[in-house]
Design a protein around this motif. Structure first.
Motif, PDB file in Angstrom:
ATOM      1  N   ASN A 133      -6.779 -15.049  -5.415  1.00 54.75           N
ATOM      2  CA  ASN A 133      -6.259 -13.768  -4.955  1.00 54.75           C
ATOM      3  C   ASN A 133      -5.531 -13.092  -6.116  1.00 54.75           C
ATOM      4  O   ASN A 133      -5.450 -13.633  -7.222  1.00 54.75           O
ATOM      5  N   VAL A 134      -5.034 -11.892  -5.858  1.00 54.18           N
ATOM      6  CA  VAL A 134      -4.379 -11.113  -6.897  1.00 54.18           C
ATOM      7  C   VAL A 134      -3.153 -10.440  -6.295  1.00 54.18           C
ATOM      8  O   VAL A 134      -3.100 -10.204  -5.075  1.00 54.18           O
ATOM      9  N   THR A 135      -2.169 -10.136  -7.114  1.00 55.95           N
ATOM     10  CA  THR A 135      -0.971  -9.436  -6.663  1.00 55.95           C
ATOM     11  C   THR A 135      -0.797  -8.163  -7.487  1.00 55.95           C
ATOM     12  O   THR A 135      -1.420  -7.993  -8.544  1.00 55.95           O
ATOM     13  N   THR A 136       0.085  -7.285  -7.019  1.00 62.67           N
ATOM     14  CA  THR A 136       0.333  -6.056  -7.773  1.00 62.67           C
ATOM     15  C   THR A 136       1.194  -6.294  -9.014  1.00 62.67           C
ATOM     16  O   THR A 136       1.401  -5.377  -9.801  1.00 62.67           O
ATOM     17  N   GLU A 137       1.675  -7.516  -9.211  1.00 61.74           N
ATOM     18  CA  GLU A 137       2.293  -7.868 -10.483  1.00 61.74           C
ATOM     19  C   GLU A 137       1.230  -8.193 -11.540  1.00 61.74           C
ATOM     20  O   GLU A 137       1.526  -8.223 -12.736  1.00 61.74           O
ATOM     21  N   GLN A 138       0.005  -8.437 -11.082  1.00 60.15           N
ATOM     22  CA  GLN A 138      -1.095  -8.764 -11.985  1.00 60.15           C
ATOM     23  C   GLN A 138      -2.061  -7.603 -12.188  1.00 60.15           C
ATOM     24  O   GLN A 138      -2.755  -7.540 -13.214  1.00 60.15           O
TER      25      GLN A 138
ATOM     26  N   ASN B  87      -2.995  -3.216 -10.968  1.00 57.70           N
ATOM     27  CA  ASN B  87      -2.534  -1.966 -10.382  1.00 57.70           C
ATOM     28  C   ASN B  87      -3.549  -1.465  -9.365  1.00 57.70           C
ATOM     29  O   ASN B  87      -4.580  -0.886  -9.727  1.00 57.70           O
ATOM     30  N   TYR B  88      -3.272  -1.716  -8.089  1.00 54.40           N
ATOM     31  CA  TYR B  88      -4.118  -1.264  -6.980  1.00 54.40           C
ATOM     32  C   TYR B  88      -3.205  -0.887  -5.829  1.00 54.40           C
ATOM     33  O   TYR B  88      -1.974  -0.968  -5.942  1.00 54.40           O
ATOM     34  N   ASP B  89      -3.785  -0.462  -4.720  1.00 53.92           N
ATOM     35  CA  ASP B  89      -2.967  -0.089  -3.567  1.00 53.92           C
ATOM     36  C   ASP B  89      -2.526  -1.346  -2.832  1.00 53.92           C
ATOM     37  O   ASP B  89      -3.283  -1.940  -2.061  1.00 53.92           O
ATOM     38  N   GLY B  90      -1.285  -1.731  -3.051  1.00 51.89           N
ATOM     39  CA  GLY B  90      -0.767  -2.963  -2.468  1.00 51.89           C
ATOM     40  C   GLY B  90      -0.608  -2.937  -0.974  1.00 51.89           C
ATOM     41  O   GLY B  90      -0.340  -3.984  -0.366  1.00 51.89           O
ATOM     42  N   ASN B  91      -0.797  -1.772  -0.340  1.00 50.10           N
ATOM     43  CA  ASN B  91      -0.798  -1.716   1.123  1.00 50.10           C
ATOM     44  C   ASN B  91      -2.038  -2.359   1.716  1.00 50.10           C
ATOM     45  O   ASN B  91      -2.076  -2.639   2.912  1.00 50.10           O
TER      46      ASN B  91
ATOM     47  N   LYS C 179       1.222  -8.099   0.981  1.00 43.81           N
ATOM     48  CA  LYS C 179       1.272  -6.711   0.555  1.00 43.81           C
ATOM     49  C   LYS C 179       2.121  -6.584  -0.708  1.00 43.81           C
ATOM     50  O   LYS C 179       2.989  -7.408  -0.988  1.00 43.81           O
ATOM     51  N   GLY C 180       1.850  -5.519  -1.454  1.00 42.71           N
ATOM     52  CA  GLY C 180       2.591  -5.291  -2.689  1.00 42.71           C
ATOM     53  C   GLY C 180       2.827  -3.819  -2.923  1.00 42.71           C
ATOM     54  O   GLY C 180       2.665  -2.985  -2.023  1.00 42.71           O
ATOM     55  N   GLU C 181       3.162  -3.493  -4.133  1.00 46.60           N
ATOM     56  CA  GLU C 181       3.521  -2.130  -4.515  1.00 46.60           C
ATOM     57  C   GLU C 181       2.291  -1.223  -4.537  1.00 46.60           C
ATOM     58  O   GLU C 181       1.192  -1.645  -4.912  1.00 46.60           O
ATOM     59  N   TYR C 182       2.492   0.012  -4.125  1.00 42.00           N
ATOM     60  CA  TYR C 182       1.492   1.057  -4.361  1.00 42.00           C
ATOM     61  C   TYR C 182       2.119   2.066  -5.312  1.00 42.00           C
ATOM     62  O   TYR C 182       3.002   2.816  -4.938  1.00 42.00           O
ATOM     63  N   ARG C 183       1.693   2.058  -6.548  1.00 40.03           N
ATOM     64  CA  ARG C 183       2.319   2.890  -7.569  1.00 40.03           C
ATOM     65  C   ARG C 183       1.908   4.356  -7.461  1.00 40.03           C
ATOM     66  O   ARG C 183       2.658   5.243  -7.860  1.00 40.03           O
TER      67      ARG C 183
ATOM     68  N   LYS D 274      -1.365  -1.896 -21.313  1.00 37.22           N
ATOM     69  CA  LYS D 274      -0.872  -3.253 -21.532  1.00 37.22           C
ATOM     70  C   LYS D 274       0.366  -3.570 -20.685  1.00 37.22           C
ATOM     71  O   LYS D 274       1.090  -4.516 -20.971  1.00 37.22           O
ATOM     72  N   ALA D 275       0.551  -2.810 -19.613  1.00 33.63           N
ATOM     73  CA  ALA D 275       1.740  -3.010 -18.774  1.00 33.63           C
ATOM     74  C   ALA D 275       1.654  -4.270 -17.930  1.00 33.63           C
ATOM     75  O   ALA D 275       2.684  -4.776 -17.477  1.00 33.63           O
ATOM     76  N   LEU D 276       0.448  -4.795 -17.717  1.00 32.97           N
ATOM     77  CA  LEU D 276       0.257  -5.951 -16.847  1.00 32.97           C
ATOM     78  C   LEU D 276      -0.467  -7.054 -17.609  1.00 32.97           C
ATOM     79  O   LEU D 276      -1.063  -6.807 -18.661  1.00 32.97           O
ATOM     80  N   PRO D 277      -0.443  -8.295 -17.095  1.00 35.38           N
ATOM     81  CA  PRO D 277      -0.947  -9.433 -17.868  1.00 35.38           C
ATOM     82  C   PRO D 277      -2.429  -9.340 -18.207  1.00 35.38           C
ATOM     83  O   PRO D 277      -3.233  -8.770 -17.457  1.00 35.38           O
ATOM     84  N   ALA D 278      -2.787  -9.945 -19.333  1.00 31.89           N
ATOM     85  CA  ALA D 278      -4.189 -10.045 -19.749  1.00 31.89           C
ATOM     86  C   ALA D 278      -4.853 -11.234 -19.062  1.00 31.89           C
ATOM     87  O   ALA D 278      -4.186 -12.159 -18.589  1.00 31.89           O
ATOM     88  N   ASN D 279      -6.188 -11.217 -19.037  1.00 37.97           N
ATOM     89  CA  ASN D 279      -6.921 -12.361 -18.502  1.00 37.97           C
ATOM     90  C   ASN D 279      -6.982 -13.468 -19.562  1.00 37.97           C
ATOM     91  O   ASN D 279      -6.453 -13.307 -20.665  1.00 37.97           O
ATOM     92  N   PRO D 280      -7.614 -14.624 -19.282  1.00 36.67           N
ATOM     93  CA  PRO D 280      -7.598 -15.729 -20.249  1.00 36.67           C
ATOM     94  C   PRO D 280      -8.242 -15.425 -21.593  1.00 36.67           C
ATOM     95  O   PRO D 280      -8.038 -16.174 -22.553  1.00 36.67           O
ATOM     96  N   TRP D 281      -9.027 -14.344 -21.694  1.00 38.00           N
ATOM     97  CA  TRP D 281      -9.638 -13.970 -22.965  1.00 38.00           C
ATOM     98  C   TRP D 281      -8.908 -12.804 -23.630  1.00 38.00           C
ATOM     99  O   TRP D 281      -9.415 -12.184 -24.555  1.00 38.00           O
ATOM    100  N   GLY D 282      -7.705 -12.498 -23.164  1.00 39.93           N
ATOM    101  CA  GLY D 282      -6.892 -11.492 -23.817  1.00 39.93           C
ATOM    102  C   GLY D 282      -7.246 -10.058 -23.479  1.00 39.93           C
ATOM    103  O   GLY D 282      -6.855  -9.136 -24.211  1.00 39.93           O
ATOM    104  N   LEU D 283      -7.925  -9.835 -22.364  1.00 42.95           N
ATOM    105  CA  LEU D 283      -8.350  -8.497 -21.942  1.00 42.95           C
ATOM    106  C   LEU D 283      -7.447  -8.008 -20.825  1.00 42.95           C
ATOM    107  O   LEU D 283      -7.313  -8.659 -19.791  1.00 42.95           O
ATOM    108  N   HIS D 284      -6.840  -6.858 -21.008  1.00 44.83           N
ATOM    109  CA  HIS D 284      -5.869  -6.329 -20.061  1.00 44.83           C
ATOM    110  C   HIS D 284      -6.526  -5.457 -18.987  1.00 44.83           C
ATOM    111  O   HIS D 284      -7.398  -4.648 -19.274  1.00 44.83           O
ATOM    112  N   GLN D 285      -6.084  -5.660 -17.756  1.00 50.85           N
ATOM    113  CA  GLN D 285      -6.357  -4.784 -16.615  1.00 50.85           C
ATOM    114  C   GLN D 285      -7.846  -4.496 -16.395  1.00 50.85           C
ATOM    115  O   GLN D 285      -8.252  -3.357 -16.187  1.00 50.85           O
ATOM    116  N   MET D 286      -8.643  -5.551 -16.438  1.00 53.60           N
ATOM    117  CA  MET D 286     -10.023  -5.408 -15.992  1.00 53.60           C
ATOM    118  C   MET D 286     -10.078  -5.388 -14.473  1.00 53.60           C
ATOM    119  O   MET D 286     -11.089  -4.997 -13.887  1.00 53.60           O
ATOM    120  N   HIS D 287      -9.010  -5.811 -13.834  1.00 51.60           N
ATOM    121  CA  HIS D 287      -8.819  -5.621 -12.395  1.00 51.60           C
ATOM    122  C   HIS D 287      -7.853  -4.453 -12.203  1.00 51.60           C
ATOM    123  O   HIS D 287      -6.705  -4.501 -12.648  1.00 51.60           O
TER     124      HIS D 287
END
Length: 271
Positions: free
Chosen positions: A154-159, A161-165, A173-177, A184-197
């Motif tokens: 699963n994924v959270t809005t700390e990981q 940026n989506y509609d956390g509702n 549930k999480g934040e809806y920005r 680069k505001a959120l964590p990268a995946n294991p290959w160093g790529l940011h926000q592919m989700h």
């Protein structure tokens, strides 16, 4: 992590202003008008593209199949920023302009392929940037994982940026920005790529089509520029529910239609 046999043939390339290796692999960077973009080396390999029938919220167009990528490639560690777009194009079409490190949006597929890519490649000879194929995009997004998200089941809005509702598969549930955030505001995946989700959907070069049966070896994207042929977008965006941010999720879009939820990520062949 890349192995010695999967490294690119020359280090560094002449387009690189900096290069190195860190815990997630090799990287090189280029600059346009003082704006830097890091490109990460994605080694060749194979993976299961699409989703298993047991995956929650999957779509019928995600039929799981084996894909072999015989060649490595370079992929930007972030979506294209407003700063880079403006350095190349001289203007910024985005709705969310509070930070030049936000992803550029309000883009159609044709804006990227017919306008931006020719201009940036002319500014930096030898760079030869393209949009990734859909197979390259999902392979890099998964970063060796088989779960719905590169972060796990699963994924959270700390990981992302989506509609956390609207969390994925019973998640919390999480934040809806209500807007994009810096790339680069959120964590990268294991290959160093940011926000592919999340954050913005990312255009791929491919024409939208059903997956073929059997193993696909280094799938080549259709590149017919007929405007009636829809193109693939991946990754979900800031306004999407959590399930749309899954690694396997696919969306089709008319190539001439922009939106404040549409961006892109640059790619380059191995040599």
């Amino acid at each position: 992590m890349p192995t010695a046999l999967s490294l690119p043939p020359v280090m560094p390339f002449r387009w690189a202003c900096a290069y190195g290796e860190d815990r997630t692999g090799l990287w090189q960077a280029f600059e346009v008008a003082g704006v830097r973009q890091v490109m990460r080396w994605i080694p060749p390999g194979e993976f299961l593209m699409g989703s298993p029938e047991s995956e929650a919220e999957r779509s019928d167009d995600e039929r799981q199949h084996r894909v072999v990528l015989t060649d490595g490639f370079w992929l930007a560690d972030t979506a294209c920023t407003q700063a880079l777009w403006e350095a190349v194009m001289g203007a910024n079409p985005s709705q969310f302009k509070d930070d030049p490190q936000n992803p550029v949006e309000q883009l159609s597929w044709l804006d990227i392929t017919d306008e931006f890519l020719p201009k940036i490649n002319a500014l930096a000879p030898g760079l030869q940037l393209v949009l990734p194929t859909e197979a390259q995009w999902e392979y890099a997004c998964r970063a060796g994982t088989k779960t719905p998200f590169s972060f796990g089941e699963n994924v959270t809005t700390e990981q992302a940026n989506y509609d956390g509702n609207f969390p994925y598969a019973g998640g919390r549930k999480g934040e809806y920005r209500g807007n994009t955030v810096p790339v680069k505001a959120l964590p990268a995946n294991p290959w160093g790529l940011h926000q592919m989700h999340g954050n913005v959907y990312e255009w791929c070069v491919d024409e939208y089509a059903e997956y073929l049966e059997g193993t696909a070896e280094t799938p080549v994207a259709h590149q017919d520029k007929t405007e009636s042929r829809w193109r693939v977008r991946r990754g979900g965006g800031w306004v999407s529910p959590g399930g749309y941010c899954r690694s396997a999720y696919r969306r089709a879009g008319a190539p001439d239609v922009p939106d404040y939820n549409f961006g892109f990520r640059l790619a380059r062949a191995a040599c």
